[in-house]
Design a protein around this motif. Structure first.
Motif, PDB file in Angstrom:
ATOM      1  N   ASP A  56       0.852  -1.189   0.000  1.00 36.83           N
ATOM      2  CA  ASP A  56       0.000   0.000   0.000  1.00 36.83           C
ATOM      3  C   ASP A  56       0.889   1.242   0.000  1.00 36.83           C
ATOM      4  OD1 ASP A  56      -2.445  -1.200  -0.092  1.00 36.83           O
ATOM      5  OD2 ASP A  56      -2.874  -1.028   2.047  1.00 36.83           O
ATOM      6  N   SER A 139      -3.322   4.210  -2.686  1.00 34.79           N
ATOM      7  CA  SER A 139      -3.392   3.074  -3.614  1.00 34.79           C
ATOM      8  C   SER A 139      -4.630   2.221  -3.403  1.00 34.79           C
ATOM      9  CB  SER A 139      -2.150   2.195  -3.450  1.00 34.79           C
ATOM     10  OG  SER A 139      -2.043   1.734  -2.109  1.00 34.79           O
ATOM     11  N   SER A 141      -7.519   0.533  -4.450  1.00 32.28           N
ATOM     12  CA  SER A 141      -8.079   0.204  -5.768  1.00 32.28           C
ATOM     13  C   SER A 141      -8.736  -1.162  -5.735  1.00 32.28           C
ATOM     14  CB  SER A 141      -6.990   0.231  -6.843  1.00 32.28           C
ATOM     15  OG  SER A 141      -5.992  -0.735  -6.569  1.00 32.28           O
ATOM     16  N   SER A 143     -10.585  -4.258  -8.588  1.00 29.67           N
ATOM     17  CA  SER A 143     -10.639  -4.708  -9.980  1.00 29.67           C
ATOM     18  C   SER A 143     -11.946  -5.436 -10.237  1.00 29.67           C
ATOM     19  CB  SER A 143      -9.456  -5.628 -10.301  1.00 29.67           C
ATOM     20  OG  SER A 143      -8.224  -4.958 -10.132  1.00 29.67           O
ATOM     21  N   THR A 153      -9.314  -1.914 -13.528  1.00 28.15           N
ATOM     22  CA  THR A 153      -8.923  -1.620 -12.153  1.00 28.15           C
ATOM     23  C   THR A 153      -9.225  -0.161 -11.877  1.00 28.15           C
ATOM     24  OG1 THR A 153      -7.180  -3.310 -12.168  1.00 28.15           O
ATOM     25  CG2 THR A 153      -7.002  -1.562 -10.524  1.00 28.15           C
ATOM     26  N   THR A 155      -9.213   3.135  -9.094  1.00 23.02           N
ATOM     27  CA  THR A 155      -8.711   3.752  -7.869  1.00 23.02           C
ATOM     28  C   THR A 155      -9.851   4.502  -7.187  1.00 23.02           C
ATOM     29  OG1 THR A 155      -6.489   3.967  -8.786  1.00 23.02           O
ATOM     30  CG2 THR A 155      -7.030   5.348  -6.895  1.00 23.02           C
ATOM     31  N   GLU A 187      -7.616 -10.574  -0.470  1.00 25.00           N
ATOM     32  CA  GLU A 187      -6.293 -10.926   0.050  1.00 25.00           C
ATOM     33  C   GLU A 187      -6.088 -10.263   1.401  1.00 25.00           C
ATOM     34  OE1 GLU A 187      -1.711  -9.962  -1.236  1.00 25.00           O
ATOM     35  OE2 GLU A 187      -3.096 -10.620  -2.805  1.00 25.00           O
ATOM     36  N   GLN A 215      -9.391  -2.655  -0.180  1.00 22.15           N
ATOM     37  CA  GLN A 215      -8.430  -2.402  -1.243  1.00 22.15           C
ATOM     38  C   GLN A 215      -7.881  -3.718  -1.783  1.00 22.15           C
ATOM     39  OE1 GLN A 215      -7.714  -2.168   1.937  1.00 22.15           O
ATOM     40  NE2 GLN A 215      -5.560  -1.859   2.387  1.00 22.15           N
ATOM     41  N   ASN A 216      -7.663  -3.713  -3.098  1.00 21.86           N
ATOM     42  CA  ASN A 216      -7.135  -4.854  -3.840  1.00 21.86           C
ATOM     43  C   ASN A 216      -8.146  -5.990  -4.019  1.00 21.86           C
ATOM     44  OD1 ASN A 216      -4.616  -3.492  -3.882  1.00 21.86           O
ATOM     45  ND2 ASN A 216      -4.080  -4.389  -1.901  1.00 21.86           N
TER      46      ASN A 216
END
Length: 259
Positions: A56, A139, A141, A143, A153, A155, A187, A215-216
């Motif tokens: 991050d 960061s 973001s 997807s 993807t 943000t 994750e 995030q992610n």
């Protein structure tokens, strides 16, 4: 006359077959919140603060009553005197912060990270100072891929987004997207991935712990059976139609010869 009727029937059957192969499923399969009347209004939603993860990028700003006291903690980038330097979280969840050195922020929420940094810098400030630390994730973001109109993807500036807003960013699902079997891949701070199934036909999705994204996160929308069947026959359909056209031409020619 009989031969012409035969050719007409053959043509009709060909068109009917093509129509069946490309037809769509029931309209109820593409409706969000089908059972919204049964939504549990009393259920408590899950609005969970995102936790800082390895890789991050953080923006950290320190403000103090005396502006000069915060200068040592607010480093600027070498190329500009106005942009505050960002901090990349390493694989161990740590950052190198000015003056105080190494800090482990991985796994913390922004509020917890702000409290940690406040405690770490307090010994370097006058007792009268009451520093305010602001942490932002540069960061954040998510997807979206699969049966959506604009996969990609995205943000998220405000660091808060739910699954429906994410799909809206991706142009919504196509008519072929399976709405009751959307996969969310998440994750954790240790890099372990988990898979969760979301049913967007069910209005109670708003009470799911996975309704709000982190995030992610990755959202995958799988194609329905109609799209899968079309993709299988798609490459051979043109050849099949061409062959059918040739056969019909031969049949027409035979009818003309046998008149």
């Amino acid at each position: 006359m009989i031969q012409r009727i035969y050719i007409f029937k053959l043509s009709f059957l060909v068109l009917a077959a093509v129509s069946l192969l490309t037809s769509c499923g029931s309209s109820k399969d593409v409706t969000y919140f089908r059972n919204r009347e049964a939504l549990d209004q009393a259920a408590k939603g899950y609005l969970v603060d995102a936790r800082i993860m390895p890789k991050d990028v953080l923006s950290i700003v320190v403000n103090t009553t005396t502006p000069s006291a915060a200068y040592q903690f607010n480093l600027v980038t070498p190329t500009t005197q106005t942009q505050i330097q960002s901090y990349l979280v390493d694989n161990d969840g740590k950052i190198q912060f000015p003056v105080v050195g190494e800090l482990k922020v991985g796994g913390l929420t922004k509020t917890e990270a702000e409290q940690l940094i406040t405690q770490a810098i307090s010994p370097y400030l006058a007792e009268s100072e009451n520093p305010v630390v602001t942490v932002r994730m540069s960061s954040f973001s998510i997807s979206v891929l699969g049966e959506v109109n604009a996969p990609g993807t995205f943000t998220i500036a405000r660091e808060k987004i739910n699954v429906l807003e994410a799909l809206a960013r991706a142009g919504d699902m196509t008519i072929y997207g399976v709405r009751n079997n959307v996969t969310l891949i998440r994750e954790d701070v240790n890099g372990a991935k988990s898979y969760h199934t979301l049913d967007l036909n069910d209005a109670n999705i708003v009470n799911s712990p996975y309704y709000y994204l982190q995030q992610n996160d990755i959202i995958y929308v799988e194609p329905n059976k109609i799209k899968a069947q079309n993709s299988v026959i798609g490459t051979s359909t043109s050849l099949w139609l061409s062959a059918t056209g040739i056969l019909m031409s031969v049949a027409t020619l035979l009818v003309s010869i046998l008149k």
